[in-house]
Design a protein around this motif. Structure first.
Motif, mmCIF file in Angstrom:
data_model
loop_
_atom_site.group_PDB
_atom_site.id
_atom_site.type_symbol
_atom_site.label_atom_id
_atom_site.label_comp_id
_atom_site.label_asym_id
_atom_site.label_seq_id
_atom_site.Cartn_x
_atom_site.Cartn_y
_atom_site.Cartn_z
ATOM 1 N N THR A 1 0.765 -1.224 -0.119
ATOM 2 C CA THR A 1 -0.055 -0.088 0.023
ATOM 3 C C THR A 1 1.114 1.232 -0.145
ATOM 4 O OG1 THR A 1 -0.171 -0.277 2.588
ATOM 5 C CG2 THR A 1 -1.951 -0.876 1.169
ATOM 6 N N TRP A 2 2.229 1.077 -0.362
ATOM 7 C CA TRP A 2 3.158 2.251 -0.327
ATOM 8 C C TRP A 2 2.645 3.072 -1.513
ATOM 9 C CZ3 TRP A 2 7.010 -2.139 -0.957
ATOM 10 C CH2 TRP A 2 7.309 -2.446 0.373
ATOM 11 N N CYS A 3 3.133 4.346 -1.148
ATOM 12 C CA CYS A 3 2.555 5.668 -2.267
ATOM 13 C C CYS A 3 3.123 5.276 -3.579
ATOM 14 C CB CYS A 3 3.124 6.889 -1.988
ATOM 15 S SG CYS A 3 2.706 7.327 -0.441
ATOM 16 N N PRO A 4 2.513 5.271 -4.709
ATOM 17 C CA PRO A 4 3.074 5.177 -6.065
ATOM 18 C C PRO A 4 4.195 5.830 -6.444
ATOM 19 C CG PRO A 4 0.553 5.515 -6.237
ATOM 20 C CD PRO A 4 1.064 5.864 -4.941
ATOM 21 N N GLY A 5 5.229 5.159 -6.535
ATOM 22 C CA GLY A 5 6.600 5.621 -6.920
ATOM 23 C C GLY A 5 7.604 5.755 -5.747
ATOM 24 N N CYS A 6 7.120 5.140 -4.543
ATOM 25 C CA CYS A 6 7.879 5.063 -3.427
ATOM 26 C C CYS A 6 9.147 4.134 -3.708
ATOM 27 C CB CYS A 6 7.046 4.365 -2.349
ATOM 28 S SG CYS A 6 8.039 4.035 -0.897
ATOM 29 N N GLY A 7 10.231 4.579 -3.145
ATOM 30 C CA GLY A 7 11.315 3.495 -3.308
ATOM 31 C C GLY A 7 11.496 2.281 -2.965
ATOM 32 N N ASN A 8 10.467 2.109 -1.794
ATOM 33 C CA ASN A 8 10.336 0.815 -1.082
ATOM 34 C C ASN A 8 9.845 -0.314 -2.231
ATOM 35 O OD1 ASN A 8 10.798 1.465 1.406
ATOM 36 N ND2 ASN A 8 8.718 2.145 1.836
ATOM 37 N N PHE A 9 9.201 0.134 -3.217
ATOM 38 C CA PHE A 9 8.902 -0.902 -4.301
ATOM 39 C C PHE A 9 10.092 -1.559 -4.757
ATOM 40 C CE2 PHE A 9 4.998 1.469 -4.337
ATOM 41 C CZ PHE A 9 4.019 0.219 -4.290
ATOM 42 N N GLY B 1 6.916 1.897 10.724
ATOM 43 C CA GLY B 1 7.133 2.806 9.515
ATOM 44 C C GLY B 1 6.652 2.241 8.234
ATOM 45 N N CYS B 2 6.930 2.918 7.159
ATOM 46 C CA CYS B 2 6.132 2.541 5.909
ATOM 47 C C CYS B 2 7.003 1.245 5.525
ATOM 48 C CB CYS B 2 6.542 3.583 4.716
ATOM 49 S SG CYS B 2 5.437 4.993 5.251
ATOM 50 N N SER B 3 8.518 1.248 5.776
ATOM 51 C CA SER B 3 9.405 0.170 5.589
ATOM 52 C C SER B 3 8.994 -1.106 6.412
ATOM 53 C CB SER B 3 10.886 0.564 5.911
ATOM 54 O OG SER B 3 11.093 0.790 7.063
ATOM 55 N N ASP C 1 16.673 3.920 4.040
ATOM 56 C CA ASP C 1 16.965 5.539 4.293
ATOM 57 C C ASP C 1 16.420 6.563 3.500
ATOM 58 O OD1 ASP C 1 17.985 7.582 5.438
ATOM 59 O OD2 ASP C 1 20.333 6.945 5.286
ATOM 60 N N ASN C 2 15.117 7.148 3.977
ATOM 61 C CA ASN C 2 14.552 8.101 3.295
ATOM 62 C C ASN C 2 14.722 9.452 3.680
ATOM 63 O OD1 ASN C 2 12.860 7.909 4.993
ATOM 64 N ND2 ASN C 2 11.375 7.073 3.968
ATOM 65 N N GLU C 3 15.442 9.398 4.671
ATOM 66 C CA GLU C 3 16.246 10.692 5.411
ATOM 67 C C GLU C 3 14.710 11.439 6.059
ATOM 68 O OE1 GLU C 3 18.336 12.771 2.682
ATOM 69 O OE2 GLU C 3 19.992 11.578 3.138
ATOM 70 N N TYR D 1 10.632 10.755 8.582
ATOM 71 C CA TYR D 1 9.663 9.699 9.093
ATOM 72 C C TYR D 1 8.391 9.850 8.095
ATOM 73 C CZ TYR D 1 12.470 9.312 13.617
ATOM 74 O OH TYR D 1 13.193 8.896 14.425
ATOM 75 N N GLY D 2 8.426 8.878 7.062
ATOM 76 C CA GLY D 2 7.440 8.979 6.192
ATOM 77 C C GLY D 2 6.002 8.725 6.931
ATOM 78 N N LEU D 3 5.816 7.388 7.580
ATOM 79 C CA LEU D 3 4.569 7.077 8.083
ATOM 80 C C LEU D 3 3.782 8.017 8.746
ATOM 81 C CD1 LEU D 3 2.750 4.448 7.696
ATOM 82 C CD2 LEU D 3 3.413 3.923 9.861
ATOM 83 N N LEU E 1 19.327 4.070 -0.117
ATOM 84 C CA LEU E 1 18.981 5.522 -0.329
ATOM 85 C C LEU E 1 17.474 5.377 -1.011
ATOM 86 C CD1 LEU E 1 22.293 6.879 -2.180
ATOM 87 C CD2 LEU E 1 21.461 6.946 0.445
ATOM 88 N N GLN E 2 16.430 5.589 -0.250
ATOM 89 C CA GLN E 2 15.068 5.128 -0.537
ATOM 90 C C GLN E 2 14.112 6.620 -0.703
ATOM 91 O OE1 GLN E 2 12.529 4.209 2.188
ATOM 92 N NE2 GLN E 2 10.803 4.894 0.994
ATOM 93 N N PRO E 3 14.030 6.995 -1.971
ATOM 94 C CA PRO E 3 13.299 8.340 -2.269
ATOM 95 C C PRO E 3 11.758 7.865 -1.460
ATOM 96 C CG PRO E 3 14.407 7.639 -4.110
ATOM 97 C CD PRO E 3 14.585 6.280 -3.330
ATOM 98 N N CYS E 4 11.462 8.869 -0.735
ATOM 99 C CA CYS E 4 9.924 9.140 -0.080
ATOM 100 C C CYS E 4 9.379 10.116 -0.848
ATOM 101 C CB CYS E 4 9.993 9.431 1.326
ATOM 102 S SG CYS E 4 8.398 9.871 1.826
ATOM 103 N N VAL E 5 8.618 9.459 -1.972
ATOM 104 C CA VAL E 5 8.170 10.475 -3.044
ATOM 105 C C VAL E 5 7.091 11.651 -2.414
ATOM 106 C CG1 VAL E 5 8.282 9.019 -5.141
ATOM 107 C CG2 VAL E 5 6.224 9.014 -3.758
ATOM 108 N N THR E 6 6.383 11.296 -1.490
ATOM 109 C CA THR E 6 5.587 12.202 -0.764
ATOM 110 C C THR E 6 6.311 13.259 0.269
ATOM 111 O OG1 THR E 6 3.964 10.234 -0.949
ATOM 112 C CG2 THR E 6 3.517 12.021 0.637
ATOM 113 N N PHE E 7 7.298 12.725 0.984
ATOM 114 C CA PHE E 7 7.758 14.010 1.762
ATOM 115 C C PHE E 7 9.307 14.207 1.498
ATOM 116 C CE2 PHE E 7 4.052 11.560 4.222
ATOM 117 C CZ PHE E 7 3.352 12.907 4.369
ATOM 118 N N ASN E 8 9.994 13.341 0.771
ATOM 119 C CA ASN E 8 11.144 13.605 0.491
ATOM 120 C C ASN E 8 11.595 13.060 -0.796
ATOM 121 O OD1 ASN E 8 13.878 14.721 0.755
ATOM 122 N ND2 ASN E 8 14.492 13.115 2.359
#
Ligand code: SF4
Length: 288
Positions: free
Chosen positions: A19-27, A54-56, A124-126, A128-130, A201-208
């Motif tokens: 259920t991560w945001c589309p484009g999240c580095g977690n995918f 967290g999201c991860s 590491d998306n630098e 706190y995403g969740l 280095l995991q981009p968080c498309v929503t917050f970073n």
């Protein structure tokens, strides 16, 4: 032969798809891990994953294997417990930067000095995403978040120099845009005998959203003459984190492991020892 699909959770979305945001580095990390486990031919019933919060931390719901979804900052102690009970099992931590480098930093350093044979994969998306974008221990100085409208005041920590100085015997960095490269670094970390950590280095498309930022900076250590057995060179590479950022295996050496030196484990995994002949009564005899 293990295949990636063996790690797919049965069912249909939303139960078997993140259920991560589309484009999240977690995918990319999700796909790379399944690829790494298939490459190493580790079947799903022969690996344990420990997630943080967290999201991860939700990672474990979408990988069909043994999973412990632990407390915030406590994924490393959980992983060490599993490893001590069954040291034949590969144990992989999936946790975020806030989890591992904030609340869990002490656990990381002590696990590293023990050189216990677990793998720590840090998303590491630098940020706190969740919890909607608060600065974490790796957030860059000056970063403007909702709670730091004038910019983050603290300097970020460098987790890999910390891990190196604490005694980690495998240190890597990776970027999920190149899933095959990330998977290769993961596979090497999992196969390594000793404490391994990969800072992803995991981009968080929503917050970073750092896709472009990292894409412009990363380069592969494999394409250089880097000597990953050289501690001083590894420290140099771990510190290279500005206009150019190396990804790949930064450091890898063989050192005595906790499970090799802890005599209780010499006879094999504790889970295979018979428990019916164990008398704990003596432990209580001198209690007041
Ligand atoms: Fe990914 Fe960020 Fe969305 Fe969390 S908030 S799922 S880290 S993009």
């Amino acid at each position: 032969m293990t295949e990636m699909k063996d790690y797919d959770v049965p069912g249909a979305p939303p139960y078997n798809f993140p259920t991560w945001c589309p484009g999240c580095g977690n995918f990319g990390i999700w796909r790379a891990l399944k690829m790494a486990l298939a490459t190493l031919d580790i079947p799903p019933h022969k690996v344990a994953i420990v997630c943080g919060i967290g999201c991860s931390g939700n990672f474990g719901y979408w990988v069909k294997t043994y999973v412990l979804h632990s407390l915030h900052g406590r994924s490393i102690p959980g992983a060490q417990g599993i490893k001590l009970a069954n040291d034949a099992l590969p144990v992989i931590v999936h946790a975020g930067d806030g989890d591992t480098y904030g609340e869990g930093l002490g656990h990381l350093l002590h696990a590293a000095r023990r050189n216990i044979d677990i793998t720590i994969l840090v998303h590491d998306n630098e940020i706190y995403g969740l919890t909607t974008g608060q600065p974490s221990p790796t957030t860059k100085k000056g970063f403007k978040a909702k709670v730091t409208p004038q910019g983050t005041i603290e300097s970020p920590i460098n987790p890999l120099t910390l891990a190196l100085s604490a005694g980690a015997t495998f240190v890597g960095r990776a970027f999920p845009l190149d899933v095959e490269h990330l998977s290769d670094v993961m596979a090497k970390a999992i196969a390594h005998k000793g404490l391994s950590i990969v800072d992803i280095l995991q981009p968080c498309v929503t917050f970073n959203n750092t896709w472009k930022y990292w894409k412009e900076r990363v380069y592969k250590l494999e394409e250089t003459n880097h000597d990953s057995s050289n501690y001083e060179k590894a420290l140099e590479k771990a510190n290279e984190f500005d206009s150019r950022v190396p990804i790949g295996v930064i450091y890898q050496v063989d050192m005595p492991r906790f499970d090799q030196t802890y005599s209780k484990l010499h006879k094999g995994p504790l889970v295979f020892e018979p428990i019916d002949a164990i008398d704990v009564g003596a432990l209580f005899d001198n209690q007041v």
